[in-house]
Design an enzyme around this catalytic site. Structure first.
Site, short mmCIF file in Angstrom:
data_model
loop_
_atom_site.label_atom_id
_atom_site.label_comp_id
_atom_site.label_asym_id
_atom_site.label_seq_id
_atom_site.Cartn_x
_atom_site.Cartn_y
_atom_site.Cartn_z
N GLN A 222 0.82 -1.21 0.00
CA GLN A 222 0.00 0.00 0.00
C GLN A 222 0.86 1.26 0.00
O GLN A 222 0.33 2.36 -0.13
CB GLN A 222 -0.92 0.01 1.23
CG GLN A 222 -2.01 -1.05 1.20
CD GLN A 222 -2.90 -1.02 2.42
OE1 GLN A 222 -3.07 -2.02 3.09
NE2 GLN A 222 -3.51 0.12 2.72
N ARG A 369 -8.88 -0.19 7.77
CA ARG A 369 -9.78 0.80 7.17
C ARG A 369 -10.06 1.92 8.17
O ARG A 369 -11.22 2.23 8.47
CB ARG A 369 -11.07 0.13 6.72
CG ARG A 369 -11.68 0.85 5.55
CD ARG A 369 -12.65 0.03 4.81
NE ARG A 369 -13.16 0.77 3.67
CZ ARG A 369 -13.95 0.27 2.77
NH1 ARG A 369 -14.33 -0.98 2.84
NH2 ARG A 369 -14.39 0.99 1.77
N CYS A 370 -9.00 2.49 8.67
CA CYS A 370 -9.14 3.51 9.71
C CYS A 370 -7.84 4.28 9.81
O CYS A 370 -6.82 3.83 9.30
CB CYS A 370 -9.53 2.80 11.00
SG CYS A 370 -8.57 3.07 12.44
N GLU A 739 -12.78 5.25 4.73
CA GLU A 739 -12.90 4.50 5.97
C GLU A 739 -14.08 4.92 6.84
O GLU A 739 -14.36 4.27 7.85
CB GLU A 739 -11.61 4.65 6.77
CG GLU A 739 -11.42 6.05 7.28
CD GLU A 739 -10.02 6.31 7.83
OE1 GLU A 739 -9.07 5.73 7.29
OE2 GLU A 739 -9.89 7.08 8.77
#
Ligand code: CDP
Length: 785
Positions: A222, A369-370, A739
């Site tokens: 990522q 996802r945060c 997110e």
């Protein structure tokens, strides 16, 4: 040229179909496992079966003798090259391959490199490891007890298992607020360990050219640029000799931010053997050894006046980090974004204390996802506010309204020192309540209770913080968290945009082209967006924490504006007027007062290569490194209605309404897709996703038969709404959104199930809420049938 101006000028807010879907829908995506190089070898990893043990010996002779095996790599071999340990993105260290001890079940102990992946796998069974079991620590509470075994005794100065202690806010002001309060409401919970579980597991193909020495590494990353820098530091290779290519990525969700031992061993093996080496992780490897999320204990108190006005907040958090501190945290904000634990509420005083501890579990605590720990913070405050509403006998909607930060208070500085950029919380709440039909539903709930039926209504009026980040505060391993965009417009007006962030399914190839289109009027289909290749894109910190739009999206708008300024000079030259006499109308310049005298952006681009004025640099290209002045603060209201079966404890989502505000939406269809995906993951955390451990540190949840992820069958229907409050500091007013739904929705689901039982005194159900927990709570509350 005087052609009729018909081009659409505004490319924001348009649901342009995803450009990347052509290849995905035709099965032509190019993932790491699709890459096959001549002479490529295959690597498989032997993992520890026990959670904590001393390694007496490793015998690899039988494995090495298996036909087809080319090499067996152990920690001892890596140690000879100073590669047995590697740095983590939080500045800790993690074993590449175990040398002295194993410190978690699933830890990487040895790797087999073979001509064939199946031979590599079979050879693992021939490796003999003699383990001496040690006492196992599976919770941070055990870990911090005096006398607990010191897990990181590889560090000379480490006497205990504490990793960090961090505080935010003002303890004295908070004490005073509590002294003045009429009521103090407490809440304590555990946010259990879950896993991002992307569809594609981690893997790489490392190809070190024996002649040039250049390492080309295809990798599920990522953050390719940051990873290249870490590789350069670990391997001592110069950066121009390392190229990291992240091709198509099958989901990341934070799981592909850390650097894993498999990447390092495959690269070292390729260097030593002079052949490409592929490593593709299996599902169990991914679930037991790569970055997990949460595993977080939280307790706190809210000080209130009798009328519901919030006065102060105290929070204590304890984090289980596993055996290495390996989530990516900005070095100045160790505890991450607990700092927005005051949520959407104007709470004048707060004091937040957080500790992190080592345990014999996989490292992680990644932001699934945060942004850092914002999911936990958001969950905590939304659950605490609902508890306070019950204790004070005030409707949860009303309690929130009385305490919201009001629109005129923005920019708003929270009690822990963060500056929220913009918001209108009541507008989102009102919209969600209207969509849900809140008042009718409340009346139905009351009637149902009289008939012995259980209906629950749960809300989350969350604020979150995305877009890491302003370089004065945010860095990963010292690398500042700006991001970048490089734009080149070719003579015929077609463009290539190269960005420092890395899409994993978010649709950047479409939305970033839309940003350029909006600024320059070049249609998105004429703009190729490239990412994920460190040799061919400008430096950036990658995609996680919904940072792409706030950072690289802003850089894209800014570099487009730079090119537009130059195009204005070119157009002025072509039209023989002064640049100030021109006005921009979306895709062309026209002479003020003489609109039929025009130059399109394509004509200006052509002139940049064929007819630029003497003294002007040729070409139409530029690069921008954007350092955001602040984070962006998206928000929303999620409202859930559930029915609980008194005979079984099963709960069913009847309605789920999600009103999101992420400022200006570039592509509404993509935003809605992001929200639906995030809501599905939020529902999964609330209802079923769990990784747990027995007292020996055996991981329970290591396959998809016991780590449950929702299919379309279990996933509820979502009804989406929006409000738009632009970010005042983002060039196009956009805030991140990827997110939001994962951050905001778990509390709404849990609040709804608790609400169904709240009239009987139930205040807490720990996630994931299976029917067994509901049943137990109903039995204790006298509600079970
Ligand atoms: O960093 P990441 O891409 O995961 O998150 P994001 O910046 O929130 O963007 C997710 C996707 O939604 C991207 O394709 C964005 O460009 C798009 N988006 C949008 O269209 N409008 C917004 N206001 C925010 C995101």
């Amino acid at each position: 040229m005087t052609q009729e101006h018909t081009a659409e000028q505004h490319w924001l807010g348009r649901s342009v179909k995803r450009k990347e879907d052509d290849r995905f829908l035709q099965g032509k995506g190019n993932y790491v496992d699709d890459i096959n190089l001549p002479g490529m070898l295959h690597m498989s990893i032997l993992r520890s079966p026990v959670a904590h043990a001393r390694i007496n010996s490793i015998d690899t002779s039988a494995a090495a003798a298996l036909p087809g095996v080319v090499a067996v790599v152990t920690g001892e071999l890596l140690a000879q090259h100073n590669l047995a340990w590697m740095p983590t993105l939080s500045g800790d260290t993690q074993a590449v391959l175990a040398t002295d001890k194993v410190r978690m079940q699933g830890q990487e102990v040895a790797c087999v490199i073979a001509e064939d992946p199946y031979v590599a796998h079979d050879a693992l069974e021939l490796i003999e490891v003699d383990y001496d079991p040690l006492p196992v620590v599976v919770t941070p509470q055990q870990s911090l007890e005096p006398g607990a075994p010191v897990i990181r005794d590889d560090k000379e100065d480490k006497q205990d298992n504490r990793i960090y202690h961090w505080e935010a806010g003002d303890p004295e002001a908070t004490e005073r607020a509590f002294a003045e309060a009429d009521r103090v409401v407490e809440y304590e919970t555990f946010y259990p360990r879950c896993h991002p579980a992307p569809m594609e597991t981690c893997g790489c193909v490392a190809d070190v050219d024996p002649v040039t020495g250049k390492a080309t590494i295809y990798m599920t990353s990522q953050a390719p640029h940051a990873h290249r820098t870490v590789f350069a530091l670990v391997a001592g290779l110069p950066e121009h000799q390392i190229q990291i290519i992240s091709p198509d990525i099958g989901g990341g969700f934070g799981n592909k931010v850390p650097i894993y031992p498999g990447y390092v061993v495959a690269t070292a093996a390729s260097l030593l053997l002079g052949r490409p080496v592929k490593w593709i992780e299996d599902r169990t490897g991914n679930l037991i050894s790569t970055g997990f999320a949460r595993d977080f204990y939280m307790k706190g108190q809210l000080a209130l006046r009798e009328d519901g006005r919030m006065l102060g907040l105290r929070v204590n958090m304890l984090s289980d980090q596993g055996y290495a501190y390996a989530d990516a945290q900005p070095s100045k904000l160790k505890a991450g974004l607990f700092h927005i634990v005051t949520g959407s509420y104007d709470i004048p005083a707060a004091h937040v204390v957080t500790d992190g501890a080592y345990t014999n579990k996989a490292p992680g605590g990644v932001a699934y996802r945060c942004s850092f720990r914002v999911t936990e913070a958001s969950f905590f405050i939304e659950r605490l506010v609902q508890t306070a509403a019950y204790e004070l006998g005030i409707d949860p909607v009303e309690l929130r309204r009385r305490n919201f930060i009001r629109p005129e208070q923005f920019p708003y500085t929270s009690a822990t020192g963060f500056v929220y950029d913009s918001g209108n919380y009541e507008a989102a709440l009102d919209k969600a309540l209207e969509m849900l039909g809140y008042e009718d539903l409340k009346a139905e709930q009351a009637r149902a209770r009289q008939e012995g039926k259980l209906i629950g209504i749960g809300l989350a009026t969350f604020t979150e913080v995305v877009g890491a980040g302003p370089s004065k505060d945010y860095d990963i391993l010292g690398l500042k968290m700006f991001d970048s965009a490089e734009l080149r417009v070719h003579p015929t007006g077609k463009a290539i945009l190269k960005i420092g962030v890395q899409t994993q399914g978010q649709g950047h190839e479409t939305t970033f082209a839309q940003i350029v289109a909006n600024e320059l009027g070049i249609p998105p289909q004429d703009i190729l967006v490239q990412h994920g290749d460190t040799d061919n894109t400008p430096y950036g910190l990658g995609t996680y924490a919904s940072r792409s739009t706030p950072t690289a999206g802003a850089a894209t708008a800014m570099v487009s504006r730079k090119l537009r300024d130059k195009a204005r000079e070119l157009a002025a030259h072509l039209l023989e007027v002064a640049p100030e006499d021109l006005e921009w109308v979306g895709d062309r310049f026209q002479v003020r007062g003489a609109p039929d005298r025009q130059t399109t952006i394509q004509e200006a681009a052509f002139a940049a290569y064929t007819n630029h004025p003497q003294g002007m640099e040729a070409g139409l290209e530029g690069v921008t490194y954007y350092d955001p002045p602040n984070m962006t603060y998206p928000f929303g209201t999620y409202a859930v209605a559930v029915e609980v079966d008194r005979g079984t404890g099963q709960w069913k989502v009847r309605r789920m309404v999600a009103v999101d505000d992420c400022g200006v939406r570039i592509n509404p269809m993509i935003v809605e897709g992001q929200i639906m995906g995030g809501l599905t993951e939020g529902f999964a955390m609330a209802a079923m996703e769990l990784i747990t451990f027995d007292e020996l540190g055996n991981c329970i949840g290591s396959t998809f038969s016991d780590y449950l992820i929702p299919t379309s069958w279990e996933t509820p229907k979502f009804e989406l709404g929006e409000t738009v409050t632009p970010s005042p500091h983002h060039p196009i007013g956009a805030k991140g959104v990827g997110e939001s739904a994962t951050v905001g929705s778990p509390a709404a689901f849990v609040n709804a199930v608790v609400d169904a039982l709240a009239h009987a005194g139930v205040r807490e159900l720990e996630m994931p809420i299976g029917p067994d927990k509901v049943w137990q709570a109903m039995v204790e509350a006298g509600l079970a049938e």
